[in-house]
Design an enzyme around this catalytic site. Structure first.
Site, PDB file in Angstrom:
ATOM      1  N   LYS A  10       0.863  -1.236  -0.015  1.00 47.44           N
ATOM      2  CA  LYS A  10       0.213  -0.010  -0.067  1.00 47.44           C
ATOM      3  C   LYS A  10       1.031   1.246   0.055  1.00 47.44           C
ATOM      4  O   LYS A  10       2.146   1.281   0.228  1.00 47.44           O
ATOM      5  CB  LYS A  10      -0.968  -0.109   1.333  1.00 47.44           C
ATOM      6  CG  LYS A  10      -2.036  -1.236   1.032  1.00 47.44           C
ATOM      7  CD  LYS A  10      -2.766  -1.109   2.328  1.00 47.44           C
ATOM      8  CE  LYS A  10      -3.962  -2.220   2.559  1.00 47.44           C
ATOM      9  NZ  LYS A  10      -4.812  -2.151   3.735  1.00 47.44           N
ATOM     10  N   ASN A 113      -2.126   0.281   7.017  1.00 46.82           N
ATOM     11  CA  ASN A 113      -1.502  -1.029   7.456  1.00 46.82           C
ATOM     12  C   ASN A 113      -0.727  -1.586   6.536  1.00 46.82           C
ATOM     13  O   ASN A 113      -0.157  -3.064   6.672  1.00 46.82           O
ATOM     14  CB  ASN A 113      -2.623  -1.728   8.061  1.00 46.82           C
ATOM     15  CG  ASN A 113      -3.536  -2.281   7.146  1.00 46.82           C
ATOM     16  OD1 ASN A 113      -3.442  -1.857   5.996  1.00 46.82           O
ATOM     17  ND2 ASN A 113      -4.574  -2.934   7.219  1.00 46.82           N
ATOM     18  N   GLU A 127     -10.273 -10.528  -6.882  1.00 46.43           N
ATOM     19  CA  GLU A 127      -9.159  -9.388  -6.696  1.00 46.43           C
ATOM     20  C   GLU A 127      -8.319  -9.594  -8.076  1.00 46.43           C
ATOM     21  O   GLU A 127      -7.920  -8.569  -8.695  1.00 46.43           O
ATOM     22  CB  GLU A 127      -8.463  -9.423  -5.457  1.00 46.43           C
ATOM     23  CG  GLU A 127      -9.517  -9.054  -4.228  1.00 46.43           C
ATOM     24  CD  GLU A 127      -8.815  -9.347  -3.058  1.00 46.43           C
ATOM     25  OE1 GLU A 127      -7.460  -9.731  -2.997  1.00 46.43           O
ATOM     26  OE2 GLU A 127      -9.389  -9.092  -1.866  1.00 46.43           O
TER      27      GLU A 127
HETATM   28  P1  CMP Z   1      -7.361  -4.389   4.227  1.00 48.83           P
HETATM   29  O1  CMP Z   1      -6.635  -5.881   4.884  1.00 48.83           O
HETATM   30  O2  CMP Z   1      -6.738  -3.973   3.090  1.00 48.83           O
HETATM   31  O3  CMP Z   1      -8.731  -4.608   4.318  1.00 48.83           O
HETATM   32  C1  CMP Z   1      -9.748  -3.436   4.549  1.00 48.83           C
HETATM   33  C2  CMP Z   1      -8.836  -2.227   5.097  1.00 48.83           C
HETATM   34  O4  CMP Z   1      -9.624  -1.295   5.513  1.00 48.83           O
HETATM   35  C3  CMP Z   1      -8.104  -2.642   6.218  1.00 48.83           C
HETATM   36  O5  CMP Z   1      -7.130  -3.559   5.611  1.00 48.83           O
HETATM   37  C4  CMP Z   1      -7.602  -1.173   6.595  1.00 48.83           C
HETATM   38  O6  CMP Z   1      -6.569  -0.726   5.753  1.00 48.83           O
HETATM   39  C5  CMP Z   1      -8.893  -0.797   6.486  1.00 48.83           C
HETATM   40  N1  CMP Z   1      -9.769  -0.540   7.766  1.00 48.83           N
HETATM   41  C6  CMP Z   1     -10.304  -1.683   8.287  1.00 48.83           C
HETATM   42  N2  CMP Z   1     -10.730  -1.178   9.428  1.00 48.83           N
HETATM   43  C7  CMP Z   1     -10.576  -0.209   9.447  1.00 48.83           C
HETATM   44  C8  CMP Z   1     -11.329   1.054  10.405  1.00 48.83           C
HETATM   45  N3  CMP Z   1     -11.908   0.697  11.558  1.00 48.83           N
HETATM   46  N4  CMP Z   1     -10.694   2.208  10.257  1.00 48.83           N
HETATM   47  C9  CMP Z   1      -9.983   2.821   9.285  1.00 48.83           C
HETATM   48  N5  CMP Z   1      -9.359   1.551   8.213  1.00 48.83           N
HETATM   49  C10 CMP Z   1      -9.849   0.417   8.383  1.00 48.83           C
END
Ligand code: CMP
Length: 133
Positions: A10, A113, A127
């Site tokens: 990311k 993340n 995907e």
């Molecule tokens: P990812 O595994 O890419 O899948 C969904 C994404 O949404 C997750 O990683 C985070 O980057 C984001 N995400 C999930 N929960 C939250 C939250 N409560 N607040 C902000 N971002 C979130």
């Protein structure tokens, strides 16, 4: 079972020059990188990728983050690649993620993340179609 999974490195990671370190985590665990694109994701593609989160309070922020600068989109293959990549990535929130997982090492926050990976064979196929077809 031999599987393919889709991984996104990311924006927070590409911005901090972490592509090589993250790729090496997968490769040194005997996972094969079989396709790779550096790109800036469009809003449309990102919204399709995260369709299950549409309407959640963090959705707009999530799309803005993923589209703000380049990402790397990968296909990673190997025996049980889906669960092995998810174990290497760690839990969604880096603060809770196990020692030496990619998110514990490099993740900045729940939103930023560092990596994404498919959570099932169906998600991997969906995907793959979004990012590669
Ligand atoms: P990812 O595994 O890419 O899948 C969904 C994404 O949404 C997750 O990683 C985070 O980057 C984001 N995400 C999930 N929960 C939250 C939250 N409560 N607040 C902000 N971002 C979130």
């Amino acid at each position: 079972m031999y599987e393919k999974t889709v991984v996104l490195i990311k924006p927070d990671a590409v911005e901090r020059n972490l592509i090589g370190k993250i790729l090496s985590e997968y490769e040194r665990n005997d996972l094969k990188i079989s396709d790779m694109n550096l790109m800036t994701a469009s809003k449309e593609t990102t919204e399709a990728h995260y369709a299950e989160h549409k309407g959640k309070p963090f959705f707009e922020r999530l799309v803005a983050y993923l589209t703000r600068s380049p990402i790397v989109v990968l296909v990673i293959e190997g025996e049980n690649a889906i669960s092995r990549v998810r174990a290497l990535n760690g839990t969604t929130n880096p603060a809770d993620s196990g020692d030496n997982t990619i998110r514990a090492l490099y993740g900045l926050s729940l939103s930023e993340n560092t990596v994404h990976s498919s959570d099932s064979k169906e998600s991997a196929e969906r995907e793959y179609a979004i990012w590669f077809e």
